[in-house]
Motif scaffolding. Structure first.
Motif, PDB file in Angstrom:
ATOM      1  N   PHE A   1       0.828  -1.203   0.000  1.00 13.56           N
ATOM      2  CA  PHE A   1       0.000   0.000   0.000  1.00 13.56           C
ATOM      3  C   PHE A   1       0.866   1.257   0.000  1.00 13.56           C
ATOM      4  CE2 PHE A   1      -1.645   3.351   2.852  1.00 13.56           C
ATOM      5  CZ  PHE A   1      -2.628   3.873   2.017  1.00 13.56           C
ATOM      6  N   TYR A   2       1.833   1.314   0.909  1.00 15.64           N
ATOM      7  CA  TYR A   2       2.673   2.509   0.986  1.00 15.64           C
ATOM      8  C   TYR A   2       3.464   2.721  -0.305  1.00 15.64           C
ATOM      9  CZ  TYR A   2       1.460   3.145   5.860  1.00 15.64           C
ATOM     10  OH  TYR A   2       0.770   3.375   7.027  1.00 15.64           O
ATOM     11  N   GLU A   3       3.949   1.650  -0.899  1.00 18.22           N
ATOM     12  CA  GLU A   3       4.661   1.788  -2.174  1.00 18.22           C
ATOM     13  C   GLU A   3       3.751   2.363  -3.249  1.00 18.22           C
ATOM     14  OE1 GLU A   3       6.670  -1.824  -3.270  1.00 18.22           O
ATOM     15  OE2 GLU A   3       8.152  -1.573  -1.678  1.00 18.22           O
TER      16      GLU A   3
ATOM     17  N   LYS B   1       6.181   5.415  10.909  1.00 20.22           N
ATOM     18  CA  LYS B   1       6.697   6.565  10.149  1.00 20.22           C
ATOM     19  C   LYS B   1       5.972   6.722   8.805  1.00 20.22           C
ATOM     20  CE  LYS B   1       9.857   7.951  13.020  1.00 20.22           C
ATOM     21  NZ  LYS B   1       9.619   9.134  13.827  1.00 20.22           N
ATOM     22  N   SER B   2       5.681   5.614   8.151  1.00 20.12           N
ATOM     23  CA  SER B   2       4.975   5.677   6.867  1.00 20.12           C
ATOM     24  C   SER B   2       3.558   6.189   7.059  1.00 20.12           C
ATOM     25  CB  SER B   2       4.967   4.303   6.207  1.00 20.12           C
ATOM     26  OG  SER B   2       6.285   3.904   5.910  1.00 20.12           O
ATOM     27  N   ASN B   3       2.906   5.745   8.122  1.00 19.47           N
ATOM     28  CA  ASN B   3       1.568   6.221   8.451  1.00 19.47           C
ATOM     29  C   ASN B   3       1.581   7.733   8.657  1.00 19.47           C
ATOM     30  OD1 ASN B   3      -1.287   5.543   9.464  1.00 19.47           O
ATOM     31  ND2 ASN B   3      -0.408   6.684  11.169  1.00 19.47           N
ATOM     32  N   GLN B   4       2.546   8.217   9.427  1.00 21.20           N
ATOM     33  CA  GLN B   4       2.662   9.673   9.669  1.00 21.20           C
ATOM     34  C   GLN B   4       2.906  10.424   8.365  1.00 21.20           C
ATOM     35  OE1 GLN B   4       5.898   9.769  12.469  1.00 21.20           O
ATOM     36  NE2 GLN B   4       4.586   9.389  14.233  1.00 21.20           N
ATOM     37  N   LYS B   5       3.785   9.891   7.544  1.00 20.08           N
ATOM     38  CA  LYS B   5       4.122  10.549   6.276  1.00 20.08           C
ATOM     39  C   LYS B   5       2.889  10.631   5.370  1.00 20.08           C
ATOM     40  CE  LYS B   5       7.870  10.438   2.915  1.00 20.08           C
ATOM     41  NZ  LYS B   5       8.431  11.709   3.343  1.00 20.08           N
ATOM     42  N   HIS B   6       2.143   9.544   5.299  1.00 19.65           N
ATOM     43  CA  HIS B   6       0.939   9.549   4.458  1.00 19.65           C
ATOM     44  C   HIS B   6      -0.133  10.498   5.013  1.00 19.65           C
ATOM     45  CE1 HIS B   6      -1.862   8.076   1.491  1.00 19.65           C
ATOM     46  NE2 HIS B   6      -2.758   7.946   2.446  1.00 19.65           N
ATOM     47  N   ASN B   7      -0.315  10.510   6.313  1.00 22.53           N
ATOM     48  CA  ASN B   7      -1.316  11.405   6.915  1.00 22.53           C
ATOM     49  C   ASN B   7      -0.978  12.873   6.673  1.00 22.53           C
ATOM     50  OD1 ASN B   7      -3.199   9.614   7.973  1.00 22.53           O
ATOM     51  ND2 ASN B   7      -2.032   9.330   9.850  1.00 22.53           N
ATOM     52  N   ASN B   8       0.306  13.172   6.532  1.00 27.37           N
ATOM     53  CA  ASN B   8       0.748  14.561   6.344  1.00 27.37           C
ATOM     54  C   ASN B   8       0.777  15.004   4.893  1.00 27.37           C
ATOM     55  OD1 ASN B   8       1.025  15.033   9.098  1.00 27.37           O
ATOM     56  ND2 ASN B   8       3.092  14.199   9.119  1.00 27.37           N
ATOM     57  N   LYS B   9       0.424  14.116   3.978  1.00 28.80           N
ATOM     58  CA  LYS B   9       0.401  14.502   2.549  1.00 28.80           C
ATOM     59  C   LYS B   9      -0.738  15.446   2.277  1.00 28.80           C
ATOM     60  CE  LYS B   9       2.645  10.867  -0.003  1.00 28.80           C
ATOM     61  NZ  LYS B   9       2.492   9.888  -1.043  1.00 28.80           N
TER      62      LYS B   9
END
Length: 100
Positions: free
Chosen positions: A47-49, A92-100
């Motif tokens: 998903f993150y990719e 960290k990936s969750n945080q990065k995606h939420n901040n998009k």
């Protein structure tokens, strides 16, 4: 295992993941949350990719079993074991995606 899903996905990320999952897999969401943790992590990485958040875990020393975590080619940190590294990668990936 359902409570573990909140570790991976919060806020916008959870909504986006669940939409993505239903488009890409022929499983119910409830089945995903019942899968073994390692399988959930693999799907989460996919998903993150798809969202251009690339997770890379690299062993640093085969004798000490230390791991470096990179997200989008930037080193995040080093960890003593793979499980700890994977958990931090998802946080960290969750945080990065939420901040998009």
């Amino acid at each position: 295992m359902k409570e573990q899903s909140t570790i991976f996905f919060t806020k916008k990320t959870r909504e986006d993941f669940e939409s993505w999952f239903t488009l890409h897999y022929d499983y119910e969401l409830s089945e995903f949350y019942e899968m073994p943790l390692s399988m959930q992590i693999g799907v989460a990485v996919d998903f993150y990719e798809s969202k251009e958040i690339i997770i890379h875990i690299e062993p640093t020393d085969h004798f000490l079993l230390c791991y470096n975590l990179y997200i989008n080619n930037k080193k995040v940190n080093s960890f003593a074991d793979r499980d700890e590294t994977r958990k931090e990668a998802l946080v960290k990936s969750n945080q990065k995606h939420n901040n998009k």
